[in-house]
Design an enzyme around this catalytic site. Structure first.
Site, mmCIF file in Angstrom:
data_model
loop_
_atom_site.group_PDB
_atom_site.id
_atom_site.type_symbol
_atom_site.label_atom_id
_atom_site.label_comp_id
_atom_site.label_asym_id
_atom_site.label_seq_id
_atom_site.Cartn_x
_atom_site.Cartn_y
_atom_site.Cartn_z
ATOM 1 N N HIS A 75 0.774 -1.333 0.114
ATOM 2 C CA HIS A 75 -0.161 -0.355 0.496
ATOM 3 C C HIS A 75 0.704 1.469 0.243
ATOM 4 O O HIS A 75 1.434 1.331 1.033
ATOM 5 C CB HIS A 75 -0.672 -0.034 1.198
ATOM 6 C CG HIS A 75 -1.908 0.776 0.822
ATOM 7 N ND1 HIS A 75 -2.711 1.204 2.274
ATOM 8 C CD2 HIS A 75 -3.151 1.612 -0.056
ATOM 9 C CE1 HIS A 75 -3.548 2.719 2.232
ATOM 10 N NE2 HIS A 75 -3.634 2.682 0.845
ATOM 11 N N ARG A 76 0.913 2.139 -1.053
ATOM 12 C CA ARG A 76 1.416 3.046 -1.167
ATOM 13 C C ARG A 76 2.750 3.053 -1.254
ATOM 14 O O ARG A 76 4.023 3.696 -0.323
ATOM 15 C CB ARG A 76 1.720 4.370 0.223
ATOM 16 C CG ARG A 76 -0.477 4.671 0.391
ATOM 17 C CD ARG A 76 -0.783 5.602 1.298
ATOM 18 N NE ARG A 76 -2.134 5.653 1.849
ATOM 19 C CZ ARG A 76 -2.718 5.918 2.277
ATOM 20 N NH1 ARG A 76 -2.217 6.657 3.337
ATOM 21 N NH2 ARG A 76 -3.682 6.022 3.149
ATOM 22 N N GLU A 135 0.259 -0.835 -5.151
ATOM 23 C CA GLU A 135 -0.553 0.443 -4.765
ATOM 24 C C GLU A 135 -0.023 2.086 -4.704
ATOM 25 O O GLU A 135 0.710 1.975 -3.573
ATOM 26 C CB GLU A 135 -1.525 -0.008 -4.114
ATOM 27 C CG GLU A 135 -2.745 1.662 -4.084
ATOM 28 C CD GLU A 135 -2.506 2.392 -3.972
ATOM 29 O OE1 GLU A 135 -3.713 2.924 -3.675
ATOM 30 O OE2 GLU A 135 -1.731 3.068 -2.809
ATOM 31 N N ASP A 163 -1.027 6.049 -5.150
ATOM 32 C CA ASP A 163 -1.720 7.528 -5.502
ATOM 33 C C ASP A 163 -1.504 8.542 -6.345
ATOM 34 O O ASP A 163 -0.209 9.259 -6.357
ATOM 35 C CB ASP A 163 -2.047 8.181 -4.411
ATOM 36 C CG ASP A 163 -3.289 7.511 -3.802
ATOM 37 O OD1 ASP A 163 -3.637 6.431 -3.527
ATOM 38 O OD2 ASP A 163 -1.662 6.939 -2.080
ATOM 39 N N HIS A 174 -1.056 10.856 -2.106
ATOM 40 C CA HIS A 174 -2.028 10.445 -2.077
ATOM 41 C C HIS A 174 -3.327 12.089 -0.761
ATOM 42 O O HIS A 174 -4.383 11.669 -1.961
ATOM 43 C CB HIS A 174 -2.113 9.756 -0.466
ATOM 44 C CG HIS A 174 -3.669 8.747 0.666
ATOM 45 N ND1 HIS A 174 -4.103 10.012 0.836
ATOM 46 C CD2 HIS A 174 -4.619 8.031 -0.129
ATOM 47 C CE1 HIS A 174 -5.732 9.139 1.300
ATOM 48 N NE2 HIS A 174 -5.577 7.907 1.064
ATOM 49 N N GLU A 219 -3.981 4.485 -8.604
ATOM 50 C CA GLU A 219 -4.959 5.117 -7.871
ATOM 51 C C GLU A 219 -5.071 6.554 -8.291
ATOM 52 O O GLU A 219 -4.517 7.137 -7.465
ATOM 53 C CB GLU A 219 -5.361 5.106 -6.688
ATOM 54 C CG GLU A 219 -6.359 5.361 -5.782
ATOM 55 C CD GLU A 219 -7.028 5.552 -4.197
ATOM 56 O OE1 GLU A 219 -5.986 4.703 -3.685
ATOM 57 O OE2 GLU A 219 -8.067 6.121 -4.329
ATOM 58 N N LYS A 266 -6.491 10.129 -7.872
ATOM 59 C CA LYS A 266 -6.620 10.960 -6.519
ATOM 60 C C LYS A 266 -6.890 12.385 -7.078
ATOM 61 O O LYS A 266 -6.272 13.424 -6.902
ATOM 62 C CB LYS A 266 -5.852 10.659 -5.317
ATOM 63 C CG LYS A 266 -5.329 9.291 -4.222
ATOM 64 C CD LYS A 266 -6.649 9.474 -3.225
ATOM 65 C CE LYS A 266 -6.712 8.977 -2.356
ATOM 66 N NZ LYS A 266 -7.491 7.889 -1.799
ATOM 67 N N ASP A 296 -0.178 -2.386 4.393
ATOM 68 C CA ASP A 296 1.298 -0.934 5.029
ATOM 69 C C ASP A 296 2.416 -2.284 4.937
ATOM 70 O O ASP A 296 3.439 -1.646 5.026
ATOM 71 C CB ASP A 296 0.833 -0.124 5.874
ATOM 72 C CG ASP A 296 -0.459 0.862 5.748
ATOM 73 O OD1 ASP A 296 -0.903 0.576 4.478
ATOM 74 O OD2 ASP A 296 -1.152 0.778 6.633
HETATM 75 O O1 G3P Z 1 -6.178 1.385 -3.350
HETATM 76 C C1 G3P Z 1 -6.432 1.224 -1.700
HETATM 77 C C2 G3P Z 1 -6.279 2.202 -1.128
HETATM 78 O O2 G3P Z 1 -5.408 2.704 -1.644
HETATM 79 C C3 G3P Z 1 -7.704 3.454 -1.041
HETATM 80 O O3 G3P Z 1 -7.968 4.320 -0.040
HETATM 81 O O4 G3P Z 1 -7.290 6.545 0.521
HETATM 82 O O5 G3P Z 1 -5.326 4.504 0.992
HETATM 83 O O6 G3P Z 1 -5.523 5.981 -0.820
HETATM 84 P P1 G3P Z 1 -6.338 5.355 -0.092
HETATM 85 MG MG MG Z 2 -4.478 4.290 -2.715
#
Ligand code: G3P
Ligand code: MG
Length: 251
Positions: free
Chosen positions: A17-18, A44, A46, A59, A119, A121, A240
Site C-alpha cells: 500500500h502506497r 499501489e 496514488d 495521496h 489510484e 486521486k 502497509d
Molecule cells: O487502493 C486502496 C487504498 O489505497 C484506497 O484508499 O485512501 O488509502 O488511497 P486510500
Molecule cells: Mg490509495
C-alpha cells in the site's frame, strides 16, 4: 499494454500500500524500493496533478500531512513540489526524500520490476483534467510489459480512463460494497472491486467471485485477517506491511 487477463493472472495475493508505507514514507521512491527489498511484487500508489499539469505521486490533495510544506498540490508548480522534504515526517532516515513524479515512479518500478495499481486521486472538480494528464503520460512512457491497473473512488475518472485507454484494466474503489455493485462494475467496464476491510462479508465475497470479478481488500495489516479474506476467496489484500504477511502466510 498488458491485458486484463494477464494482469490478474500475474497479480500476487499481497500488494504493498502506497509502496510499503508502514516501513517507509508513503508514495515515495524509497517506499517503492522498500517494497521490492522485502519481496513485494505489486504495489499501489496514488496519483494527482500539479498546477502546471504534471502527474505526481501523492495521496492527499494537500502536501501538509506528508511533507514539510502546506497547501493544495493543484495550486503548486512541479518546481515548488520538488523543493519539499517528503521523508522527514516519517523518520530522519528518509530526510530529503521527494514527492516523485509519475515518470520517476514509473522508471523506478520498471527498474525494480514491480507491477502497479495506480489510484487516481483527483481534486474534486479536476477529475477529467487529472485523468487526461495521467493517460497522456502513460501513453508516452509506460513500459508495455509492466503490469498496470488503474483504480479510483472517482467514477468520472474511471469512465474517462476507459474512454482514453480502454486496454488498461480498471478497478472500482469503494468503502462499503454498494448493493448494485454488479451493475456498477459492468457499466463502468471495471474488472475488479476494491473495498475496505470492515465492510466485507463472506457472502459478498462469494457473490462477487461467482459473478466473475476480481476482489481486492484494503488495508489489511494483520496476517490473521489477511488469511481469513484469502480463505474466503479474496484475490489480493493491500497492506502497509507486506513483510508481516510474507512472514506469517503460506502464499
Ligand atoms: O487502493 C486502496 C487504498 O489505497 C484506497 O484508499 O485512501 O488509502 O488511497 P486510500
Ligand atoms: Mg490509495
Amino acid at each position: 499494454m498488458i491485458t486484463e487477463e494477464e494482469f490478474f493472472s500475474r497479480m500476487p495475493k499481497i500488494i504493498g500500500h502506497r509502496g510499503a508505507c508502514g516501513l517507509a514514507p508513503e508514495n515515495t521512491l524509497a517506499s517503492l524500493r522498500k517494497a521490492a527489498e522485502i519481496g513485494t511484487s505489486f504495489v499501489e500508489i496514488d496519483v494527482t496533478v500539479t498546477q502546471d499539469s504534471v502527474a505526481v505521486i501523492q495521496h492527499d490533495n494537500d502536501v501538509r500531512r506528508c511533507s514539510n510544506g502546506s497547501g493544495p498540490i493543484l495550486l503548486k508548480t512541479l518546481e515548488e513540489i520538488q523543493q519539499l522534504d517528503a521523508g522527514s515526517w516519517f523518520s530522519d532516515e528518509f530526510k530529503g526524500e521527494k514527492i516523485p513524479t509519475l515518470r520517476q515512479a514509473t522508471d523506478t518500478l520498471a527498474d525494480l520490476g514491480l507491477g502497479l495499481n495506480l489510484e487516481i486521486k483527483p481534486c474534486s472538480g479536476w477529475q477529467i483534467p487529472t485523468t487526461e494528464q495521467v493517460a497522456k503520460e502513460l501513453l508516452d512512457y509506460w513500459p508495455e510489459d509492466l503490469p498496470l491497473l488503474i483504480s479510483s473512488f472517482n467514477v468520472d475518472a474511471l469512465y474517462e480512463m476507459g474512454r482514453l485507454i480502454p486496454d488498461i484494466p480498471r478497478g472500482y474503489l469503494t468503502s462499503a460494497i454498494p448493493p448494485d455493485w454488479e451493475e456498477r462494475l459492468t457499466d463502468s467496464g471495471c474488472a475488479s472491486l476494491h473495498c475496505e476491510r470492515h465492510y466485507v462479508t463472506k457472502d459478498q465475497v462469494k457473490a462477487i467471485k461467482k459473478a466473475g470479478f476480481q476482489l481486492l481488500v484494503y488495508t489489511v495489516n494483520d496476517p490473521e485477517e489477511a488469511e481469513k479474506f484469502l480463505g474466503w476467496g479474496v484475490d489480493a489484500v493491500i497492506t502497509d506491511f507486506p513483510d508481516r504477511m510474507f512472514g506469517a502466510l503460506e502464499l
